[in-house]
Design an enzyme around this catalytic site. Structure first.
Site, mmCIF file in Angstrom:
data_model
loop_
_atom_site.group_PDB
_atom_site.id
_atom_site.type_symbol
_atom_site.label_atom_id
_atom_site.label_comp_id
_atom_site.label_asym_id
_atom_site.label_seq_id
_atom_site.Cartn_x
_atom_site.Cartn_y
_atom_site.Cartn_z
ATOM 1 N N CYS A 205 0.840 -1.195 0.000
ATOM 2 C CA CYS A 205 0.000 0.000 0.000
ATOM 3 C C CYS A 205 0.876 1.246 0.000
ATOM 4 C CB CYS A 205 -0.918 0.004 1.224
ATOM 5 S SG CYS A 205 -0.051 -0.226 2.787
ATOM 6 N N ARG A 234 6.752 0.886 1.562
ATOM 7 C CA ARG A 234 7.383 2.074 2.131
ATOM 8 C C ARG A 234 7.789 1.788 3.575
ATOM 9 N NH1 ARG A 234 8.010 3.237 -2.261
ATOM 10 N NH2 ARG A 234 7.353 5.083 -3.465
ATOM 11 N N ASP A 258 12.464 -4.448 1.711
ATOM 12 C CA ASP A 258 13.142 -3.714 0.642
ATOM 13 C C ASP A 258 12.946 -2.216 0.831
ATOM 14 O OD1 ASP A 258 14.698 -3.771 -1.844
ATOM 15 O OD2 ASP A 258 12.901 -2.906 -2.761
ATOM 16 N N GLU A 263 16.422 6.070 4.142
ATOM 17 C CA GLU A 263 17.178 5.465 3.054
ATOM 18 C C GLU A 263 18.116 6.483 2.424
ATOM 19 O OE1 GLU A 263 13.542 2.417 1.799
ATOM 20 O OE2 GLU A 263 14.041 4.111 0.517
ATOM 21 N N HIS A 281 16.256 -1.240 -1.266
ATOM 22 C CA HIS A 281 15.202 -0.614 -2.070
ATOM 23 C C HIS A 281 15.495 -0.766 -3.568
ATOM 24 C CE1 HIS A 281 11.743 2.420 -1.542
ATOM 25 N NE2 HIS A 281 11.591 1.763 -2.676
#
Length: 316
Positions: A205, A234, A258, A263, A281
């Protein structure tokens, strides 16, 4: 027109050229941009292209010529899209470019956990198998996916693709989403029911004010004991301290991520925790996927210039 690409480095690994943007005017490329450099580097640009930088009211007010913001991403939580709409600035995301790549990465994380691929590879390379009295090693318990229940949170294109793949493995799929759809192959349930019933919980989501830190201590305490958490969406969806505690206490059997809150990784509490796998990511980033992404951003600019914008997320 002047086009500034603020984060070209997320697109160009492997030699992917961004010369296609030259058809729209003068192009300025920056490999990376720090947040405090954004206003200066945008300057008098008409169009900017970026990935994760924050474009807020301050930036938009300072950059008077800015008319179009294009994202190398599906998510747009770093852009103040409501203020952009008020300013007449069009913001376009990249739609569904990463559906197959992210779904594939999700399955890779699930399979690694249940088949212990990385641990067995490392055991073989370290010589552990050489010393075994048996023809095999059983050091890392494995399990079948067949018959397991996966709870998918969010049922957009990626969530649906993950669902299809899991059904092919003989899994039961339950879904929690704000907008239930007609799908006889899955079961739509409440958030609490999903937590209680799922062997695997996979997040697909967008990040919003309403679901930020949805996977917190309260949620983990409701999870089925031994469940696995997957997050390829996220980082802000997960309370990282609570996740660390849930894995270390055995409430969860593990997690595979991920996406994390900050980040690239900066002193993340999850680093080095046993049974937590973290990838940088990169689920969205195969070369074939980035080519698709590049083409989508070009089509979005063309549509905007022709008065028929697509993938617009800046609406009043």
């Amino acid at each position: 027109m002047k086009i500034v690409v603020l984060e070209a480095g997320v697109m160009t690994p492997g030699g992917l050229s961004l010369d296609v943007y030259n058809q729209f005017g003068e192009v300025v490329l920056y490999h990376t941009t720090k947040q405090n450099q954004v206003i200066e580097r945008i300057g008098d640009a008409d169009i900017i292209l970026l990935n994760k930088l924050i474009i807020d009211k301050e930036v938009m007010d300072a950059c008077k010529n800015l008319k179009y913001i294009g994202l190398f991403a599906t998510g747009f939580n770093t852009i103040d899209v409501k203020y952009a709409a008020k300013k007449g600035i069009t913001v376009c995301n990249a739609g569904n470019y990463s559906t197959n790549a992210v779904a594939q990465h999700t399955m890779a994380l699930i399979l690694n956990h249940f088949s212990q691929i990385a641990n067995y590879h490392n055991a073989v390379q370290s010589g552990l198998w050489d010393k075994s009295e048996l023809t095999t090693l059983y050091d890392f318990p494995t399990d079948e996916l067949f018959g397991k229940t996966i709870g998918i949170i969010g049922y957009g294109n990626i969530g649906k693709r993950v669902s299809d793949l899991c059904l092919a493995f003989g899994m039961k799929v339950i879904i929690y989403t704000r907008t239930p759809k007609q799908d006889e192959n899955v079961e739509f349930v409440s958030f609490e029911s999903l937590l209680e019933r799922s062997d695997i919980i996979s997040l697909h989501c967008p990040l919003t004010d309403q679901n930020r830190l949805m996977m917190n201590e309260t949620a983990f305490n409701k999870c089925k004991k031994g469940a696995l958490l997957i997050n390829t969406a996220r980082g802000g969806l997960v309370d990282e301290n609570a996740l660390k505690n849930a894995v270390e206490s055995g409430r969860l059997s593990g997690a595979a991520l991920d996406a994390i809150t900050v980040e690239p990784m900066r002193n993340c509490v999850l680093k080095g925790v046993n049974n937590i796998v973290i990838t940088p990511h990169c689920a969205w980033a195969p070369m074939s996927t980035r080519i698709k992404l590049l083409n989508i951003t070009v089509d979005c600019i063309k549509g905007w210039l022709n008065g028929n914008p697509v993938n617009v997320v800046s609406k009043l």
